[in-house]
Design an enzyme around this catalytic site. Structure first.
Site, PDB file in Angstrom:
ATOM      1  N   ASP A   9       0.858  -1.201   0.000  1.00 13.61           N
ATOM      2  CA  ASP A   9       0.000   0.000   0.000  1.00 13.61           C
ATOM      3  C   ASP A   9       0.885   1.239   0.000  1.00 13.61           C
ATOM      4  O   ASP A   9       0.508   2.296  -0.491  1.00 13.61           O
ATOM      5  CB  ASP A   9      -0.875   0.076   1.260  1.00 13.61           C
ATOM      6  CG  ASP A   9      -1.842  -1.074   1.386  1.00 13.61           C
ATOM      7  OD1 ASP A   9      -2.160  -1.701   0.359  1.00 13.61           O
ATOM      8  OD2 ASP A   9      -2.279  -1.353   2.527  1.00 13.61           O
TER       9      ASP A   9
ATOM     10  N   MET B 214      -0.623  -1.048  13.280  1.00 12.64           N
ATOM     11  CA  MET B 214      -0.658  -2.403  12.711  1.00 12.64           C
ATOM     12  C   MET B 214      -0.101  -2.407  11.284  1.00 12.64           C
ATOM     13  O   MET B 214      -0.335  -1.475  10.520  1.00 12.64           O
ATOM     14  CB  MET B 214      -2.119  -2.887  12.707  1.00 12.64           C
ATOM     15  CG  MET B 214      -2.348  -4.234  12.090  1.00 12.64           C
ATOM     16  SD  MET B 214      -2.581  -4.192  10.306  1.00 12.64           S
ATOM     17  CE  MET B 214      -4.359  -4.333  10.172  1.00 12.64           C
TER      18      MET B 214
ATOM     19  N   GLU C 192      -6.369 -13.343  11.068  1.00 11.46           N
ATOM     20  CA  GLU C 192      -7.701 -12.928  10.602  1.00 11.46           C
ATOM     21  C   GLU C 192      -8.311 -14.029   9.745  1.00 11.46           C
ATOM     22  O   GLU C 192      -7.752 -14.408   8.716  1.00 11.46           O
ATOM     23  CB  GLU C 192      -7.551 -11.630   9.798  1.00 11.46           C
ATOM     24  CG  GLU C 192      -8.855 -11.118   9.218  1.00 11.46           C
ATOM     25  CD  GLU C 192      -8.689  -9.796   8.494  1.00 11.46           C
ATOM     26  OE1 GLU C 192      -7.638  -9.128   8.660  1.00 11.46           O
ATOM     27  OE2 GLU C 192      -9.607  -9.421   7.753  1.00 11.46           O
TER      28      GLU C 192
ATOM     29  N   ASP D 235     -11.380  -5.787  13.052  1.00 11.57           N
ATOM     30  CA  ASP D 235     -11.738  -5.134  11.787  1.00 11.57           C
ATOM     31  C   ASP D 235     -13.238  -4.871  11.794  1.00 11.57           C
ATOM     32  O   ASP D 235     -14.051  -5.811  11.712  1.00 11.57           O
ATOM     33  CB  ASP D 235     -11.368  -6.037  10.591  1.00 11.57           C
ATOM     34  CG  ASP D 235      -9.902  -5.906  10.195  1.00 11.57           C
ATOM     35  OD1 ASP D 235      -9.160  -5.137  10.849  1.00 11.57           O
ATOM     36  OD2 ASP D 235      -9.492  -6.556   9.219  1.00 11.57           O
TER      37      ASP D 235
HETATM   38  C1  GCO Z   1     -10.401  -8.711   3.071  1.00 12.59           C
HETATM   39  C2  GCO Z   1      -9.600  -8.628   4.340  1.00 12.59           C
HETATM   40  C3  GCO Z   1      -8.412  -7.693   4.245  1.00 12.59           C
HETATM   41  C4  GCO Z   1      -7.479  -7.841   5.434  1.00 12.59           C
HETATM   42  C5  GCO Z   1      -6.209  -7.085   5.204  1.00 12.59           C
HETATM   43  C6  GCO Z   1      -5.324  -7.075   6.415  1.00 12.59           C
HETATM   44  O1  GCO Z   1     -11.545  -9.146   3.150  1.00 12.59           O
HETATM   45  O2  GCO Z   1      -9.873  -8.382   1.998  1.00 12.59           O
HETATM   46  O3  GCO Z   1     -10.447  -8.226   5.372  1.00 12.59           O
HETATM   47  O4  GCO Z   1      -8.865  -6.373   4.120  1.00 12.59           O
HETATM   48  O5  GCO Z   1      -8.068  -7.385   6.612  1.00 12.59           O
HETATM   49  O6  GCO Z   1      -5.531  -7.673   4.136  1.00 12.59           O
HETATM   50  O7  GCO Z   1      -4.649  -8.239   6.501  1.00 12.59           O
HETATM   51 MN    MN Z   2     -10.020  -7.444   7.280  1.00  7.44          MN
HETATM   52 MN    MN Z   3     -12.559  -8.339   4.821  1.00 11.68          MN
END
Ligand code: GCO
Ligand code: MN
Ligand code: MN
Length: 392
Positions: A58, A89, A182, A246
């Site tokens: 990014d 983060m 995640e 998130d």
């Molecule tokens: C998605 C994910 C991503 C991750 C991000 C951080 O659905 O694309 O939620 O947005 O959160 O890559 O690792």
């Molecule tokens: Mn995410």
């Molecule tokens: Mn997502």
């Protein structure tokens, strides 16, 4: 009534990829120009956010030279210092480049797995340089379409090997990072390994540095799996594994929508904020409140900042509503009604022969209990009336 305008102390953060999302989707081109990361940081600071999160690419485009990286990172650090914004983060993009078409850490090709580790170590170096103490792992393309391609147990072992290795890398470099895993049940692959927060929590218990690793649950991901987000978050909080979160909005059964926080399922969002803020009691979550969402495709840049402010304002409004709800005497009375201070210690104090014989000797009038109404209709209506603003 308090001001709902966000301030730095609220710990709100956004990813560069969230407000920077140009609105491209599988059916259409971008509708907004790509925003410069420094501009994003300045605008987020103006909106009242406290920090910004990023994938390596990014900020530093894939394939940049060392010199280009240095120039980009030093300008970005200056912008952070000028605005007082932090980078709590960081994460790695292990999904955009075609090399990851069959996954990164779980790929069948050892060269791809090696490249994924190399890219992540470099991205951790970048995160550490920017001050990030949390490192998120979203599997992205860790999954399959042709499921016959590997034994799913190999995928899990490869993922474990990668996490164990990267934990040691952080320790060896004194980065002091904690990892947050995640989960996402589908999109972009047909099947994805470790699809829910519950799966992640068990997987973490199999890691060598278990204490360093927690979860980063996302509203949309658990809703896509048809689960209660608040219940998943509660389980993570109960075992001190909620390291990051998130926040966004999602309709059940749809594609990955990444909507503004609270724009769908207001009751679910209310129950989540109530849990995170501990207004019913219990430990509060005190980590970053990260919005992983983006503005509707109908918006220009002004709409992006409306979106960002909307996420943060809704969180604060729901926090105020949760405080009012949990101090409403009618609510407190309904919840307290079933308490029995004499029996409770027998159920929470663990096993002993005495407790077992007290329980065996208890005369419990099951018919009377079964006949009693619990007033949850009234409780839920009170919740709805608080949300609709006619109470509290
Ligand atoms: C998605 C994910 C991503 C991750 C991000 C951080 O659905 O694309 O939620 O947005 O959160 O890559 O690792
Ligand atoms: Mn995410
Ligand atoms: Mn997502």
């Amino acid at each position: 009534m308090s001001s709902f305008d966000p301030i730095k102390q609220d710990r709100f953060t956004f990813g560069l990829w969230t407000v920077g999302n140009p609105g491209r989707d599988p059916f259409g081109e971008a509708v907004r120009p790509v925003l410069d990361p420094n501009h994003i940081v300045r605008k987020l600071a103006e909106c009242g956010a406290s920090g910004v999160n990023l994938h390596d690419n990014d900020l530093v485009p894939f394939g940049s030279s060392a010199g280009e990286q240095d120039r980009i990172v030093s300008e970005f650090k200056k912008t952070l210092a000028d605005t007082g914004m932090t980078v709590p983060m960081a994460t790695t993009n292990l999904f955009t480049h075609p090399v990851f078409k069959d996954g990164a850490f779980t790929s069948n090709d050892p060269k791809v797995r090696a490249f994924a580790l190399q890219k992540t170590m470099r991205a951790m170096d970048l995160g550490a340089e920017l001050g990030a103490k949390l490192y998120v792992f979203w599997g992205g393309r860790e999954g399959t379409e042709a499921d016959a391609c590997r034994d799913p147990r190999s995928a899990l072992q490869r993922m474990r090997d990668a996490m164990d290795f990267l934990c040691e890398y952080s320790k060896d470099n004194d980065y002091g990072m904690r990892f947050a895993l995640e989960a996402k049940p589908n999109e972009p692959r047909s099947e994805i390994y470790l699809p829910t927060t519950g799966h992640m929590l068990h997987f973490i218990s199999t890691l060598k540095n278990e204490e360093m690793v927690g979860v980063n649950p996302e509203v949309a991901h658990e809703v896509m799996a048809g689960l209660s987000f608040a219940h998943n978050v509660a389980q993570a909080m109960a075992c001190d594994k909620l390291f990051h979160i998130d926040l966004n909005g999602q309709k059940m059964g749809r594609y990955d929508q990444d909507l503004r926080f609270g724009s769908e399922d207001l009751k679910g969002a209310f129950l989540l904020v109530r849990l995170l803020e501990g207004t019913l009691g219990g430990k509060r979550y005190d980590g970053p409140l990260h919005f992983d969402a983006h503005a509707y495709r109908s918006e220009d840049e002004a709409g992006v900042w409306d979106f960002a402010k909307g996420c943060m304002r809704t969180y604060k409004i729901l926090h105020e509503k949760a405080l009012a709800f949990d101090s409403d005497p009618d609510v407190v009375a309904i919840i307290a009604e079933q308490n029995d201070a004499a029996i409770d210690p027998l159920l929470t104090g663990g096993y002993s022969k005495e407790t077992a014989s007290s329980l065996l000797g208890m005369d419990i009038d099951v018919d009377a209990i079964a006949a009693r109404g619990l007033r949850y209709e009234r409780l839920d209506q009170l919740l709805v009336e608080h949300l609709l603003g006619v109470r509290g």
